[in-house]
Every structure is written in structure tokens, then in C-alpha cells.
Design a protein around this motif. Structure first.
Motif, short mmCIF file in Angstrom:
data_model
loop_
_atom_site.label_atom_id
_atom_site.label_comp_id
_atom_site.label_asym_id
_atom_site.label_seq_id
_atom_site.Cartn_x
_atom_site.Cartn_y
_atom_site.Cartn_z
N UNK A 186 5.58 -3.27 -13.86
CA UNK A 186 6.93 -3.56 -14.15
C UNK A 186 7.33 -4.96 -13.39
N UNK A 187 9.08 -5.34 -13.72
CA UNK A 187 8.68 -7.56 -13.27
C UNK A 187 9.85 -6.76 -12.82
N UNK A 188 10.50 -5.88 -12.35
CA UNK A 188 11.95 -5.24 -11.60
C UNK A 188 11.92 -4.66 -10.21
N UNK A 189 12.00 -4.23 -9.56
CA UNK A 189 12.48 -3.25 -8.62
C UNK A 189 13.33 -3.16 -8.51
N UNK A 190 13.72 -1.65 -8.30
CA UNK A 190 15.09 -1.18 -7.46
C UNK A 190 14.66 -0.64 -6.24
N UNK A 191 16.31 -0.85 -5.71
CA UNK A 191 16.19 -0.96 -3.41
C UNK A 191 18.11 -0.51 -3.81
N UNK A 192 18.34 0.56 -2.34
CA UNK A 192 19.09 0.93 -2.23
C UNK A 192 19.94 -0.43 -1.01
N UNK A 193 20.90 -0.17 -1.65
CA UNK A 193 21.70 -1.31 -0.87
C UNK A 193 22.14 -0.59 -0.29
N UNK A 194 23.18 -1.49 0.70
CA UNK A 194 24.35 -0.89 1.85
C UNK A 194 24.89 0.28 1.87
N UNK A 195 25.77 0.08 0.63
CA UNK A 195 26.23 1.09 -0.18
C UNK A 195 25.74 2.34 -0.26
N UNK A 236 0.84 -1.33 -0.03
CA UNK A 236 -0.49 -0.74 -0.01
C UNK A 236 1.03 1.12 -0.15
N UNK A 237 0.70 1.82 -0.61
CA UNK A 237 1.90 3.04 -1.09
C UNK A 237 1.90 3.69 -2.72
N UNK A 238 3.88 4.23 -2.57
CA UNK A 238 3.94 4.80 -3.73
C UNK A 238 4.74 3.46 -4.14
N UNK A 239 5.95 3.78 -4.99
CA UNK A 239 6.94 2.52 -5.96
C UNK A 239 7.42 2.35 -4.44
N UNK A 240 7.95 2.60 -3.05
CA UNK A 240 8.75 1.75 -2.65
C UNK A 240 8.15 0.71 -1.63
N UNK A 241 6.88 0.63 -1.41
CA UNK A 241 5.87 -0.01 -0.53
C UNK A 241 6.46 -1.29 -2.25
#
Length: 391
Positions: free
Chosen positions: A152-161, A112-117
Motif C-alpha cells: 500500500x501507499x499509506x502507513x498507519x502509526x500511533x500518535x502521541x495521544x 524486516x518484519x511485519x506491518x509495523x516496521x
């Protein structure tokens, strides 16, 4: 949450459903549609227990999440709610979300929400499958912004770096999508205004699909229709934020901007998206704002660098915006660039890289990462483009 008079929105322009192919079972749209669509999708999937995945602001400042929870509780399908998903989906939240998903024994995520969830849900399901080796479990996406990550079939996220990382699989496409503009009405007006910037992300999708490789002509014509509606209804929503029909039109336009399309792998649509990916996570710039920053200037650059075919598709957008041609492909593209910038400015969304404290010395690296190689002949022009975003 109060219920609207649904008979006002019975037009097929505002209410209905669409089914595509595996794994997407259906897209349901219309004010109030979450009440019927969510139980229907649970039945289609045979899902028994859901983890609701959202962000803290939506959880703490609106009753949207509670509305979804109550529907799940009525079906005895509620497991828990995880609301530690931050902007750009940091990996720490994804790890914690995966742990809670397993702890409650959930077999579906309701984001529920925007692109991040939405992207965080894809990442959780990807890592869960990697751990178990079993089938991918499913997501039902209930977007409250216009970012269109759910298609989309992909997901972007922020890694540890602190950099953007991606996971991708055709199985990560949400199994169900619910576009319910009524849910967005509980969003504080200030937040809905900020979320108009995600409408520029949808504009970015529609424009870059005009020159993205392997996009078939019917999809490009759908993108033209998306542009017409986004240019019409974004200013209308700013003028009257409580108009639920306008919000519903914008959700549908967002869907049209990134129509479900099978691709071999997840990648940026074009240069504006590539720049946004490099700017967003590292410098904490919302993706809607990165599109406000980069798209108009990328389109202007395409007047110089695009192929003849891509120029024709870009220039063709003017007809759908009801703007006369200049008589020149290159000048028509520059006119499209100016119209995009005018939309950004009229919505009060103009910003600069200086406002987000992006160091000027980082510009060459950002440009190189976006184009992919030091040998790209357009690299100096992309550096100049980024330099222009400080004013």
C-alpha cells in the motif's frame, strides 16, 4: 543461517519475480531469494547505504536481521540497524528511527518484519521528505508475516495521544519487496503460530476488497484466489510449521490479498479494517487479532446491509472455497461468515474484547469512529456487533 536445497523450489509456483510500475520496481519471491534479490534491488535503486529497520523480537530472537545485515555488508551498503519499532509503530520509535537514518547518511531503508516496521519505514521516509523538500527516498521491504502492509501507499502509526494516524503518498509504496519464506524458518515456532493471525489479516484484505469501492473485477478475482489459498495453507502451516513451501504459498497469497493498486488516498478497505484501526493502537490489540475478532461478524452484517452487487461478489467466494451455494445470496454470505469464523477457531485464534480489556463504555465511540458519523444508519448494528465480541 543454513541454506536450503534451492532446487526443490524451482517451480514457478514458488519462485519468480513481478514488476509493476513506479515506484515499485519489483517483487521477488522464493525460498532463499533475499540473497540475490536484495543486491539486485540495491543496484536498480542506485542505493549506497541502508538503514535496516526492524522490531526488537526479530532482532534479539532470530538471525533474520543478521542475515540481511551480512548481505548489505558484502556490498558495503550497511549503515546501521534500528530495532526500536514496536507494535502499531509508535511515533517515538519513528522519530528515533528518522534521527538514525539521517545520522548514518542512509539513502534507503530495508525493513524486516511485519506491518509495523514496513509502516514505520514509510512514515520515516514521509517525514524525511517533508523536512528536506527533496524527492522521496525508498524502502525495500522484507516481510516475515502475512500482514501485506508492503503493498500500500499509506502507513498507519500511533500518535502521541495513542490513536492511529496515517501518512500517504504514491511515493511511499516500497520500491522492492522480497518474499523469502526461508527467512521465516528461524522464527521460533511459537511466534510463527502467533503470526498465523496475520494470515487472517490477509483474509480480511481479500474479503473487504470484494466490496471496496473502485476495485476492478480482475483484482477481485485475484482476491478469490487468495482466499482459496489462505483457507488451504493456513491450517497446513499450523499442522506443519516447518514446511517452507507452505509458508511461501502463504506469502504469495498475502500478496494476492492486497494486490498493488493505485488509489487517490489511503483509507481502510472496509468496516472490519476500520474497526481494527480503532481497536488496535488504542487497546494494544495486534491487527491480525482484530481481523480474527471482527471479520466474520462484519461479513454477516453485509448480508443485511450490502448492495446487491457487493452481495454477489461476497457470495461468489463460496465457489472458490469449494462450498456449495445455499441458493440464497444472503444465506451464502452468512455461510461465508461461518467459514471465516471456523477458520479462526480451527487455528486457535478465537479471542474476545474482554481479553484485551476494552471497556464496554467505549463501544459507542469505537463504532462511531469506525463508521465516520453519528448519522450512519448502520451505527446501531455496528454497536451491537462490537457488543457481541465480548463473548
Amino acid at each position: 543461517m543454513s541454506s536450503l536445497d534451492s532446487t526443490k523450489y524451482d517451480s514457478s509456483d514458488l519462485r519468480g519475480s513481478y514488476s509493476w510500475t513506479e515506484p515499485l520496481k519489483g517483487i521477488y519471491y522464493g525460498p532463499g531469494s533475499v540473497k540475490t534479490a536484495l543486491p539486485k534491488l540495491l543496484d536498480i535503486l542506485g542505493a549506497k547505504k541502508a538503514l535496516v529497520l526492524t522490531g526488537r523480537t526479530l532482532h534479539d530472537k532470530t538471525d533474520v536481521v543478521k542475515t540481511v545485515e551480512n548481505i548489505l555488508k558484502e556490498r558495503n551498503a550497511y549503515g546501521a540497524t534500528f530495532y526500536e519499532i514496536g507494535q502499531h509503530a509508535p511515533i517515538a520509535g519513528i522519530r528515533n528511527g528518522l534521527k538514525q537514518f539521517k545520522d548514518v547518511g542512509a539513502d534507503v531503508i530495508v525493513s524486516v518484519g511485519g506491518g509495523s516496521p514496513v509502516d514505520a519505514a514509510k512514515a520515516i521516509l514521509y517525514f524525511q521528505q517533508q523536512e528536506t523538500g527533496g524527492p522521496f527516498l525508498k524502502q525495500i521491504a522484507i516481510p516475515t508475516t502475512l500482514s501485506a502492509a508492503e503493498y500500500t501507499a499509506g502507513a498507519g502509526y500511533t500518535n502521541d495521544e495513542g490513536f492511529k494516524a496515517v501518512v500517504t503518498s504514491p511515493e511511499l509504496v516500497p520500491a522492492g519487496i522480497i518474499l523469502d519464506a526461508e527467512l521465516t524458518l528461524t522464527t521460533p515456532e511459537r511466534l510463527w503460530y502467533q503470526r498465523l493471525s496475520t494470515g487472517l489479516r490477509a483474509v480480511d484484505h481479500a474479503v473487504e476488497n470484494l466490496y471496496r469501492p473502485l476495485v476492478p473485477p480482475p483484482i477481485k478475482h485475484i482476491c478469490y484466489a487468495a482466499l482459496a489459498d489462505l483457507f488451504k495453507y493456513l491450517p497446513a502451516s499450523k499442522a506443519n510449521p516447518q514446511d517452507v513451501a507452505v509458508r511461501q504459498k502463504l506469502q504469495i497469497a498475502s500478496w494476492m490479498s492486497l494486490w498493488p493498486l493505485k488509489t487517490e488516498k489511503y483509507s481502510a478497505l472496509g468496516l472490519s479494517h476500520a474497526l481494527g484501526h480503532k481497536l488496535g493502537a488504542r487497546y494494544s490489540i495486534p491487527h491480525g487479532i482484530t481481523s480474527c475478532l471482527t471479520l466474520a461478524r462484519v461479513v454477516a452484517l453485509k448480508a443485511e446491509t450490502a448492495s446487491q452487487e457487493d452481495k454477489e461478489w461476497l457470495a461468489g467466494a463460496l465457489f472458490y472455497l469449494r462450498k456449495p451455494s445455499t441458493g440464497s445470496l444472503e444465506n451464502d454470505i452468512l455461510k461465508l461468515s461461518a467459514e471465516i469464523q471456523r477458520l479462526v477457531d480451527d487455528l486457535g485464534l478465537h479471542s474476545t474484547l474482554a481479553e484485551y480489556k476494552v471497556p464496554r463504555e467505549d463501544v459507542p465511540q469505537i463504532a462511531e469512529l469506525a463508521v465516520g458519523t453519528k448519522d450512519d444508519p448502520t451505527l446501531p448494528k455496528v454497536v451491537a456487533l462490537l457488543e457481541s465480541l465480548y463473548a
